[in-house]
Design an enzyme around this catalytic site. Structure first.
Site, PDB file in Angstrom:
ATOM      1  CE1 TYR A  22      -2.938   2.988   0.811  1.00 18.48           C
ATOM      2  CE2 TYR A  22      -2.649   2.588   3.169  1.00 18.48           C
ATOM      3  CZ  TYR A  22      -3.030   3.531   2.191  1.00 18.48           C
ATOM      4  OH  TYR A  22      -3.831   4.695   2.568  1.00 18.48           O
ATOM      5  CE1 TYR A  64       3.815  -2.765  12.191  1.00 18.18           C
ATOM      6  CE2 TYR A  64       2.647  -1.618  13.719  1.00 18.18           C
ATOM      7  CZ  TYR A  64       3.451  -1.649  12.408  1.00 18.18           C
ATOM      8  OH  TYR A  64       3.411  -0.891  11.684  1.00 18.18           O
ATOM      9  CB  ALA A 116       7.544  -4.175   7.906  1.00 18.20           C
ATOM     10  NE  ARG A 128      -8.973  -2.987  16.404  1.00 19.51           N
ATOM     11  CZ  ARG A 128      -8.625  -2.465  15.222  1.00 19.51           C
ATOM     12  NH1 ARG A 128      -8.990  -3.040  13.895  1.00 19.51           N
ATOM     13  NH2 ARG A 128      -7.817  -1.306  15.122  1.00 19.51           N
TER      14      ARG A 128
HETATM   15  N1  UDP Z   1     -12.227   0.027  13.609  1.00 21.97           N
HETATM   16  C1  UDP Z   1     -13.593  -0.398  13.571  1.00 21.97           C
HETATM   17  N2  UDP Z   1     -14.090  -1.159  12.570  1.00 21.97           N
HETATM   18  C2  UDP Z   1     -13.027  -1.703  11.583  1.00 21.97           C
HETATM   19  C3  UDP Z   1     -11.707  -1.448  11.645  1.00 21.97           C
HETATM   20  C4  UDP Z   1     -11.521  -0.364  12.693  1.00 21.97           C
HETATM   21  O1  UDP Z   1     -14.642   0.117  14.321  1.00 21.97           O
HETATM   22  O2  UDP Z   1     -13.580  -2.424  10.867  1.00 21.97           O
HETATM   23  C5  UDP Z   1     -11.844   1.210  14.486  1.00 21.97           C
HETATM   24  C6  UDP Z   1     -10.892   0.811  15.328  1.00 21.97           C
HETATM   25  O3  UDP Z   1     -11.293   0.196  16.554  1.00 21.97           O
HETATM   26  C7  UDP Z   1      -9.989   1.936  15.659  1.00 21.97           C
HETATM   27  C8  UDP Z   1     -10.301   2.740  14.560  1.00 21.97           C
HETATM   28  O4  UDP Z   1     -11.318   2.074  13.939  1.00 21.97           O
HETATM   29  O5  UDP Z   1     -10.786   2.480  16.951  1.00 21.97           O
HETATM   30  C9  UDP Z   1      -8.844   2.854  13.663  1.00 21.97           C
HETATM   31  O6  UDP Z   1      -8.565   1.506  13.710  1.00 21.97           O
HETATM   32  P1  UDP Z   1      -7.704   0.984  12.242  1.00 21.97           P
HETATM   33  O7  UDP Z   1      -7.503  -0.651  12.405  1.00 21.97           O
HETATM   34  O8  UDP Z   1      -8.027   1.513  11.060  1.00 21.97           O
HETATM   35  O9  UDP Z   1      -6.211   1.742  12.817  1.00 21.97           O
HETATM   36  P2  UDP Z   1      -5.232   1.607  14.150  1.00 21.97           P
HETATM   37  O10 UDP Z   1      -5.720   2.792  14.822  1.00 21.97           O
HETATM   38  O11 UDP Z   1      -5.609   0.236  14.720  1.00 21.97           O
HETATM   39  O12 UDP Z   1      -4.084   1.574  13.585  1.00 21.97           O
END
Ligand code: UDP
Length: 336
Positions: free
Chosen positions: A10, A147, A81, A288
């Site tokens: 990406y 990570y 990575a 999450r």
């Molecule tokens: N998120 C969500 N649904 C999804 C993917 C992400 O609600 O299908 C939320 C996630 O819990 C976080 C935010 O969107 O609060 C950003 O998540 P992402 O995985 O895009 O990036 P990160 O901050 O984890 O690098």
């Protein structure tokens, strides 16, 4: 010539395109484990002779030898990575081996072939749970997953390689990268997709799963997580500036790449509805694991030292991501 590792992925593909468009000769090194051969073909078709591709693995020193020995490489931009937080918790060995050992091999080749400049894609995940917002570069680095730890170890290794061998590095700590090439030529294509914007957009297409919103009970203005979404083209412009900074004799340093302002998941969702003109189905889910309530960058240092000015809006990012996603869905239907 600039070596771009992970240039079929990406962020790396946007960087390769932009470098070539600015007159650099580029060699992309990628093992296509998460990158795509179609992306390589796209770049080749657009750019022609200033572009070379090596299907190689950083864990094979012979692949690196072949790359460095037959080309005049001036600098490296290192994206290759694994980058999924949840996967890194389940399988840390995969992350430590690939990200850390792979980078060590790359640095060893740089030593062997006297290449002394590297721009490295680091991450806000090296900071861990924030103790203050916005996060500047002096914020403590206590990653909370393998990570983030793998990227922090590499940052430390790069300091030692500068002290001992004079290899200069710029480490760019990304916040949430969003959007795609404004012309829709390359874009975000992960399988499985875990990121917010592509997941919201994907849910608008037939046979896609309903968008799941993780966590609505955070201590934020609307209960959902706040993130700092930085447009991919703005992010790439920082890489080119970092390269020029090293070419001009700049010292080893590290910079946050973000916008200094945050948006909640609900705000992003609402903007996606506006851009697509669709009412998007949503399922609310529990938090999450490992998601901090807020992550926002203080980007002052990159503005001052690299002269970087991000200027795209979140809406720009969603528009370009949607343009790309529509094209990707069409291509996938025709066995792309
Ligand atoms: N998120 C969500 N649904 C999804 C993917 C992400 O609600 O299908 C939320 C996630 O819990 C976080 C935010 O969107 O609060 C950003 O998540 P992402 O995985 O895009 O990036 P990160 O901050 O984890 O690098």
């Amino acid at each position: 010539m600039i070596l771009v590792t992970g240039g079929a992925g990406y962020i790396g593909s946007h960087c390769a395109l932009s470098l070539i468009e600015q007159g650099y000769e580029v060699v992309v090194f990628d093992n296509l484990s998460t990158g795509h051969k179609q992306t390589v073909e796209t770049i080749k078709n657009i750019t022609g002779s200033n572009f070379n591709f090596i299907n190689g693995n950083l864990l094979n020193p012979e692949d690196l030898d072949e790359t460095f020995s037959s080309r005049n490489i001036d600098a490296v931009i290192h994206f290759a990575a694994f980058s999924q937080v949840a996967e890194s918790v389940k399988d840390p060995a995969k992350y430590y081996r690939n990200n850390i050992c792979g980078t060590l091999n790359l640095l060893e080749s740089m030593r062997k072939y006297n290449v002394n400049k590297i721009v490295f894609s680091s991450t806000a995940a090296t900071y861990g749970e924030p103790v203050r917002i916005p996060i500047d570069e002096t914020h403590p680095q206590n990653p909370i997953n393998p990570y983030g730890f793998s990227k922090l170890v590499i940052e430390k290794i790069m300091d030692d390689y500068d002290r001992a061998y004079g290899i200069k590095s710029v480490r760019l700590r990304y916040f949430n990268v969003a959007g795609a090439d404004a012309k829709g030529r390359v874009g975000e294509w992960h399988d499985p997709e875990t990121h917010l914007i592509p997941n919201i957009l994907k849910s608008t297409f037939a046979n896609s799963k309903t968008f799941q919103m993780f966590g609505t009970d955070y201590d934020t203005k609307d209960g959902t997580c706040v993130r700092d979404y930085i447009n991919i083209e703005d992010l790439i412009s920082a890489h080119i500036l970092a390269l020029k900074y090293l070419e001009a004799g700049g010292k080893t340093d590290f910079f946050n790449l973000g916008t200094k302002s945050g948006n909640t998941v609900k705000e992003v969702f609402a903007l996606c509805e506006k851009v697509t003109g669709k009412q998007i189905q949503v399922e609310t889910k529990p938090r999450r694991e490992g998601d901090p309530a807020q992550l926002v960058a203080d980007n002052t240092k990159a503005r001052q030292i690299l002269n970087w000015k991000p200027d795209k809006t979140l809406e720009d990012s969603i528009k370009s991501a949607y343009l790309w996603e529509k094209k990707l869905q069409e291509n996938l239907k025709s066995n792309y």
